[in-house]
Design a protein around this motif. Structure first.
Motif, PDB file in Angstrom:
ATOM      1  N   ILE A  80      67.461   9.970 107.356  1.00 38.16           N
ATOM      2  CA  ILE A  80      67.478  10.751 108.231  1.00 38.16           C
ATOM      3  C   ILE A  80      66.104  11.607 108.081  1.00 38.16           C
ATOM      4  O   ILE A  80      65.428  12.062 109.076  1.00 38.16           O
ATOM      5  CB  ILE A  80      68.655  11.545 108.511  1.00 38.16           C
ATOM      6  N   ARG A  81      66.105  12.263 107.071  1.00 43.21           N
ATOM      7  CA  ARG A  81      64.805  13.178 106.791  1.00 43.21           C
ATOM      8  C   ARG A  81      63.383  12.641 107.356  1.00 43.21           C
ATOM      9  O   ARG A  81      62.557  13.207 108.100  1.00 43.21           O
ATOM     10  CB  ARG A  81      64.622  13.493 105.631  1.00 43.21           C
ATOM     11  N   ASN A  82      63.033  11.310 107.088  1.00 44.26           N
ATOM     12  CA  ASN A  82      61.827  10.896 107.293  1.00 44.26           C
ATOM     13  C   ASN A  82      61.481  10.911 108.749  1.00 44.26           C
ATOM     14  O   ASN A  82      60.412  11.105 109.061  1.00 44.26           O
ATOM     15  CB  ASN A  82      61.689   9.441 106.356  1.00 44.26           C
ATOM     16  N   PRO A  83      62.598   9.862 109.556  1.00 48.01           N
ATOM     17  CA  PRO A  83      61.796  10.138 111.026  1.00 48.01           C
ATOM     18  C   PRO A  83      61.786  11.405 111.617  1.00 48.01           C
ATOM     19  O   PRO A  83      61.060  11.910 112.641  1.00 48.01           O
ATOM     20  CB  PRO A  83      63.195   9.252 111.717  1.00 48.01           C
ATOM     21  N   LEU A  84      62.828  12.349 110.970  1.00 47.04           N
ATOM     22  CA  LEU A  84      63.005  13.853 111.679  1.00 47.04           C
ATOM     23  C   LEU A  84      61.644  14.699 111.366  1.00 47.04           C
ATOM     24  O   LEU A  84      60.988  15.309 112.157  1.00 47.04           O
ATOM     25  CB  LEU A  84      64.095  14.650 111.001  1.00 47.04           C
ATOM     26  N   THR A  85      61.184  14.277 110.222  1.00 43.35           N
ATOM     27  CA  THR A  85      59.852  14.936 109.598  1.00 43.35           C
ATOM     28  C   THR A  85      58.560  14.381 110.688  1.00 43.35           C
ATOM     29  O   THR A  85      58.002  14.989 110.845  1.00 43.35           O
ATOM     30  CB  THR A  85      59.492  14.528 108.182  1.00 43.35           C
ATOM     31  N   VAL A  86      58.593  13.137 111.023  1.00 44.19           N
ATOM     32  CA  VAL A  86      57.917  12.741 111.999  1.00 44.19           C
ATOM     33  C   VAL A  86      57.640  13.409 113.250  1.00 44.19           C
ATOM     34  O   VAL A  86      56.649  13.843 113.997  1.00 44.19           O
ATOM     35  CB  VAL A  86      57.909  11.222 111.932  1.00 44.19           C
ATOM     36  N   ILE A  87      58.884  13.395 113.825  1.00 44.08           N
ATOM     37  CA  ILE A  87      59.213  13.873 115.207  1.00 44.08           C
ATOM     38  C   ILE A  87      58.560  15.314 115.100  1.00 44.08           C
ATOM     39  O   ILE A  87      58.183  15.773 116.130  1.00 44.08           O
ATOM     40  CB  ILE A  87      60.659  13.901 115.523  1.00 44.08           C
ATOM     41  N   LYS A  88      59.074  16.286 113.994  1.00 44.93           N
ATOM     42  CA  LYS A  88      58.809  17.509 113.909  1.00 44.93           C
ATOM     43  C   LYS A  88      57.263  17.828 113.951  1.00 44.93           C
ATOM     44  O   LYS A  88      56.554  18.630 114.668  1.00 44.93           O
ATOM     45  CB  LYS A  88      59.402  17.813 112.720  1.00 44.93           C
ATOM     46  N   GLY A  89      56.420  16.887 113.143  1.00 43.11           N
ATOM     47  CA  GLY A  89      55.067  17.045 113.166  1.00 43.11           C
ATOM     48  C   GLY A  89      54.574  16.677 114.578  1.00 43.11           C
ATOM     49  O   GLY A  89      53.594  17.588 114.903  1.00 43.11           O
ATOM     50  N   TYR A  90      54.999  15.773 115.188  1.00 42.09           N
ATOM     51  CA  TYR A  90      54.387  15.575 116.403  1.00 42.09           C
ATOM     52  C   TYR A  90      54.659  16.596 117.789  1.00 42.09           C
ATOM     53  O   TYR A  90      53.716  16.978 118.467  1.00 42.09           O
ATOM     54  CB  TYR A  90      54.658  14.140 117.232  1.00 42.09           C
TER      55      TYR A  90
END
Length: 228
Positions: free
Chosen positions: A30-40
């Motif tokens: 869950i953390r990995n996709p959320l990190t991508v979303i947050k960065g964008y």
């Protein structure tokens, strides 16, 4: 060989260890996709009040990963009996085969479907069996190189039917056979390690059994027996 039943498996792997591995896997996936979303989103906040089409596509893709992962976790954790009705497993195979064929073609894999109308009706949850077939098929596709062959089929068996998925992949080492149904166990970097765990859960809810016949360098056959 057959995976161990739930009570035997619980004796082999302590509950605390299993919960710990699931918690780590959930946090990671869950953390990995959320990190991508947050960065964008942070990038778009600096640039403009509006996201570009490409950025939105990536955000939606990552959100879809989370949604799929959470759905798989819920399905894996579900311990109640599935709602079943008399189904022809050959018809279920025919329904999902086009999607499998397309996925295989993208990887240069040849597919073959062998079905028979002679298989008896079995009490099944059709949606879950579709997911089981897709999981096993994708597992086989990922195990093969270009020009490999994936074969799916169903045949009558004494007091039941056999659903099988055969690949021409690299085979499964004997020491890994007992582990491949564990949640989050995977040898593939881009894989969550839930597909086979979900498959076993579905089979057990249908009072079935899985047998794996695998030869290193020649491929594997997953045979699933369902009682009639």
């Amino acid at each position: 060989m057959y995976p161990k039943a739930n009570d035997v498996e619980a004796a082999r792997i302590s509950r605390r260890d299993l919960i710990g591995r699931i918690a780590i896997g959930v946090a990671h996936e869950i953390r990995n996709p959320l990190t991508v979303i947050k960065g964008y989103l942070q990038l778009q906040e600096k640039k403009s009040a509006y996201c570009s089409g490409d950025s939105l596509a990536i955000i939606l893709q990552e959100l879809h990963k989370i949604e799929t992962f959470v759905t798989d976790i819920i399905s894996l954790a579900r311990n109640k009996s599935s709602q079943k009705s008399p189904e022809n497993i050959s018809h279920i195979l025919e329904k999902v085969y086009p999607a499998i064929q397309q996925a295989a073609a993208r990887s240069g894999i040849v597919t073959e479907l062998l079905v028979s109308e002679d298989v008896p009706l079995v009490n099944l949850n059709a949606e879950e069996i579709e997911q089981l077939i897709m999981n096993l098929a994708y597992n086989g596709i990922e195990a093969m190189r270009k020009n490999g062959r994936l074969t799916l089929g169903a045949v009558p068996e004494a007091n039941g039917i056999i659903l099988y998925v055969q690949d021409e992949g690299r085979g499964i080492p004997p020491e890994q056979i007992e582990q491949i149904f564990d949640p989050f166990y995977t040898t593939k970097p881009a894989n969550t390690g839930l597909g086979l765990a979900l498959s076993l859960s579905i089979v057990e809810r249908h009072q079935g059994q899985i047998e794996i016949i695998s030869t290193i360098g020649a491929g594997s056959i997953f045979k699933i027996w369902f009682p009639v």
